[in-house]
Design an enzyme around this catalytic site. Structure first.
Site, PDB file in Angstrom:
ATOM      1  N   LYS A   1       0.837  -1.212   0.000  1.00  0.00           N
ATOM      2  CA  LYS A   1       0.000   0.000   0.000  1.00  0.00           C
ATOM      3  C   LYS A   1       0.860   1.245   0.000  1.00  0.00           C
ATOM      4  CE  LYS A   1      -4.211  -1.777   2.170  1.00  0.00           C
ATOM      5  NZ  LYS A   1      -5.141  -1.649   3.290  1.00  0.00           N
TER       6      LYS A   1
ATOM      7  N   LYS B   1     -10.494  -4.228  -3.420  1.00  0.00           N
ATOM      8  CA  LYS B   1     -11.348  -3.042  -3.524  1.00  0.00           C
ATOM      9  C   LYS B   1     -10.613  -1.898  -4.199  1.00  0.00           C
ATOM     10  CE  LYS B   1     -13.458  -3.919   0.999  1.00  0.00           C
ATOM     11  NZ  LYS B   1     -13.211  -3.646   2.407  1.00  0.00           N
TER      12      LYS B   1
ATOM     13  N   LYS C   1      -4.582 -10.602  -6.426  1.00  0.00           N
ATOM     14  CA  LYS C   1      -5.720 -10.762  -5.510  1.00  0.00           C
ATOM     15  C   LYS C   1      -6.887  -9.848  -5.925  1.00  0.00           C
ATOM     16  CE  LYS C   1      -5.627  -8.700  -1.601  1.00  0.00           C
ATOM     17  NZ  LYS C   1      -5.342  -8.087  -0.314  1.00  0.00           N
TER      18      LYS C   1
HETATM   19  P1  TYM Z   1     -10.553  -5.782   4.417  1.00  0.00           P
HETATM   20  O1  TYM Z   1     -11.752  -4.929   4.481  1.00  0.00           O
HETATM   21  O2  TYM Z   1      -9.465  -5.396   3.479  1.00  0.00           O
HETATM   22  O3  TYM Z   1     -10.935  -7.278   4.118  1.00  0.00           O
HETATM   23  C1  TYM Z   1     -11.981  -7.913   4.821  1.00  0.00           C
HETATM   24  C2  TYM Z   1     -11.800  -9.420   4.791  1.00  0.00           C
HETATM   25  O4  TYM Z   1     -11.813  -9.887   3.444  1.00  0.00           O
HETATM   26  C3  TYM Z   1     -10.676 -10.722   3.206  1.00  0.00           C
HETATM   27  N1  TYM Z   1     -10.285 -10.562   1.802  1.00  0.00           N
HETATM   28  C4  TYM Z   1     -10.165 -11.577   0.939  1.00  0.00           C
HETATM   29  N2  TYM Z   1     -10.343 -12.906   1.086  1.00  0.00           N
HETATM   30  C5  TYM Z   1     -10.161 -13.682  -0.018  1.00  0.00           C
HETATM   31  N3  TYM Z   1      -9.806 -13.190  -1.230  1.00  0.00           N
HETATM   32  C6  TYM Z   1      -9.618 -11.870  -1.424  1.00  0.00           C
HETATM   33  N4  TYM Z   1      -9.283 -11.404  -2.617  1.00  0.00           N
HETATM   34  C7  TYM Z   1      -9.798 -10.998  -0.299  1.00  0.00           C
HETATM   35  N5  TYM Z   1      -9.689  -9.651  -0.131  1.00  0.00           N
HETATM   36  C8  TYM Z   1      -9.989  -9.402   1.172  1.00  0.00           C
HETATM   37  C9  TYM Z   1      -9.624 -10.215   4.181  1.00  0.00           C
HETATM   38  O5  TYM Z   1      -8.647 -11.204   4.433  1.00  0.00           O
HETATM   39  C10 TYM Z   1     -10.457  -9.880   5.399  1.00  0.00           C
HETATM   40  O6  TYM Z   1     -10.688 -11.057   6.172  1.00  0.00           O
HETATM   41  N6  TYM Z   1      -7.333  -5.733   8.141  1.00  0.00           N
HETATM   42  C11 TYM Z   1      -8.617  -6.317   7.851  1.00  0.00           C
HETATM   43  C12 TYM Z   1      -9.720  -5.684   8.639  1.00  0.00           C
HETATM   44  C13 TYM Z   1      -9.562  -5.835  10.130  1.00  0.00           C
HETATM   45  C14 TYM Z   1      -9.676  -7.023  10.876  1.00  0.00           C
HETATM   46  C15 TYM Z   1      -9.494  -6.630  12.238  1.00  0.00           C
HETATM   47  C16 TYM Z   1      -9.875  -8.348  10.533  1.00  0.00           C
HETATM   48  C17 TYM Z   1      -9.346  -4.815  11.017  1.00  0.00           C
HETATM   49  N7  TYM Z   1      -9.307  -5.309  12.267  1.00  0.00           N
HETATM   50  C18 TYM Z   1      -9.529  -7.575  13.268  1.00  0.00           C
HETATM   51  C19 TYM Z   1      -9.904  -9.282  11.565  1.00  0.00           C
HETATM   52  C20 TYM Z   1      -9.720  -8.890  12.894  1.00  0.00           C
HETATM   53  C21 TYM Z   1      -8.872  -6.229   6.344  1.00  0.00           C
HETATM   54  O7  TYM Z   1      -8.090  -6.590   5.563  1.00  0.00           O
HETATM   55  O8  TYM Z   1     -10.027  -5.758   5.921  1.00  0.00           O
END
Ligand code: TYM
Length: 349
Positions: A127, A215, A212
């Site tokens: 990022k 968003k 991957k």
């Molecule tokens: P975020 O919003 O980027 O992603 C949310 C969840 O979606 C999963 N994910 C995917 N899984 C499979 N294939 C993909 N292409 C893909 N893109 C995203 C992510 O692994 C995530 O589970 N940092 C976290 C948010 C967070 C969080 C936490 C998670 C903040 N605090 C505490 C667990 C526990 C995140 O990436 O969000």
């Protein structure tokens, strides 16, 4: 989607259940990577755990964000949790910024986390490259805030996609360091374990099977959003990248798009890997794409209908989040007090 109401939990069940915590950022559209990698698994496992699912809106401002849409996006993600099947008999839904302990524990953890641990995070490096000169301290500190999210609830399990594994390992390192430095032989914080499913843990882009699904990809054609209408899903699958080979198989490293699209079909249609492998072994893309389109539309349609119902009644969602905040705050504040005591703070009189 469940059709019958689940039996309410007994007090003993709640007390003996392991705790789960996870979250999604309210940035842009929720795509099927988020759904298949995370939320679908929250729903599938929720009856066995005591679950806390937050909308991580503090994480959303670690990259440039739009203040005009942040609150609405936060509500939309909470509504999607419910629409995807999160059940309030088993789970608590809340907004991260509504519970101030998240920010406060982050500060305490910052002061025991070595800088180089954060500089080594793959997602930070990826990022940071995109942000150029504008990298904020928040982006570097993102995993410490995530650790605070998890640790405040003494979570046993954290169901996420593959890309978050490193952040959970960091969380465990922070726990070890804090317990070692300040625990005096006692456990101050509990070490969580990642819960990552084999299939769907890394959903790939529709336009490049080696990247991957994300968003932040500038092309909306690279992802299927959970709220995409049928004609948009059809167009995206029609245009998605394939290869010139006839006969579709799982697991060939030379055919990343093929593996990804078959996996999507398997998960969306609810069939076993063996059944999909047998069905598609002699297929060409012209025959497969309509099947995938139909499965994706059929899978997402009930979620979209439920989402429309939930968002039609804002006061219902507000009451869910108000109650969620109260439950979350009670647990989070108790943990925060425990950490402050271990660090030697005087408690407010
Ligand atoms: P975020 O919003 O980027 O992603 C949310 C969840 O979606 C999963 N994910 C995917 N899984 C499979 N294939 C993909 N292409 C893909 N893109 C995203 C992510 O692994 C995530 O589970 N940092 C976290 C948010 C967070 C969080 C936490 C998670 C903040 N605090 C505490 C667990 C526990 C995140 O990436 O969000």
């Amino acid at each position: 989607m469940p059709t019958t109401a689940p039996a309410p939990l007994t007090t003993l069940e709640v007390m003996t259940k392991q705790r789960v915590l996870s979250g999604v950022q309210p940035t842009g559209n929720l795509h099927i990577g988020n759904y298949l990698g995370a939320i679908r698994n929250w729903v599938a496992g929720q009856a066995q755990y005591d679950n806390f699912f937050c909308v991580v809106d503090l994480h959303a401002i670690t990259v440039p964000h739009n203040p005009a849409t942040l609150a609405a996006d936060t509500y939309a993600i909470a509504a999607l949790y419910l629409a995807c099947g999160i059940d309030l008999d088993y789970s608590t839904i809340f907004v991260q910024s509504h519970v101030s302990a998240h920010s406060e524990l982050t500060w305490l953890l910052n002061c025991i986390t070595p800088l180089n641990w954060l500089e080594d995070m793959i997602q930070f490096k990826e990022k940071a490259v995109k942000q150029g000169q504008n990298v904020g301290v928040g982006l570097l500190d993102y995993p410490v805030l995530m650790a605070a999210d998890i640790l405040l609830y003494d979570a046993d399990k954290v169901p996420v996609g593959e890309d978050q594994k490193q952040h959970i390992e960091l969380t465990r390192d922070i726990v070890d360091r804090l317990n070692h430095q300040y625990g005096q032989g006692e456990t101050v914080l509990k070490s969580p374990a990642p819960l990552i499913q084999t299939d769907g843990a890394r959903v790939m882009s529709l336009t490049d099977g080696t990247k991957k699904m994300s968003k932040s990809d500038p092309s909306d054609l690279s992802r299927i959003n959970v709220l995409d209408p049928p004609d948009v899903i059809q167009t995206k699958i029609k245009k998605c990248k394939t290869d010139p080979v006839r006969g579709l198989t799982f697991g060939d490293p030379a055919r990343p798009e093929c593996n990804n699209l078959l996996t999507l079909y398997m998960l969306m249609s609810g069939q076993s890997k063996e059944a999909v492998a047998a069905e598609c072994v002699e297929m060409g893309w012209g025959q497969f794409k309509p099947l995938l389109t139909e499965a994706a539309i059929a899978h997402l349609q009930p979620i979209q209908t439920k989402y429309a119902e939930i968002t039609a009644d804002k006061s219902y969602l507000e009451s869910v989040l108000r109650e969620g905040r109260q439950k979350a705050e009670a647990i989070a504040n108790a943990t925060l007090t425990r950490v402050k005591q271990a660090l030697g703070y005087s408690l407010p009189l």
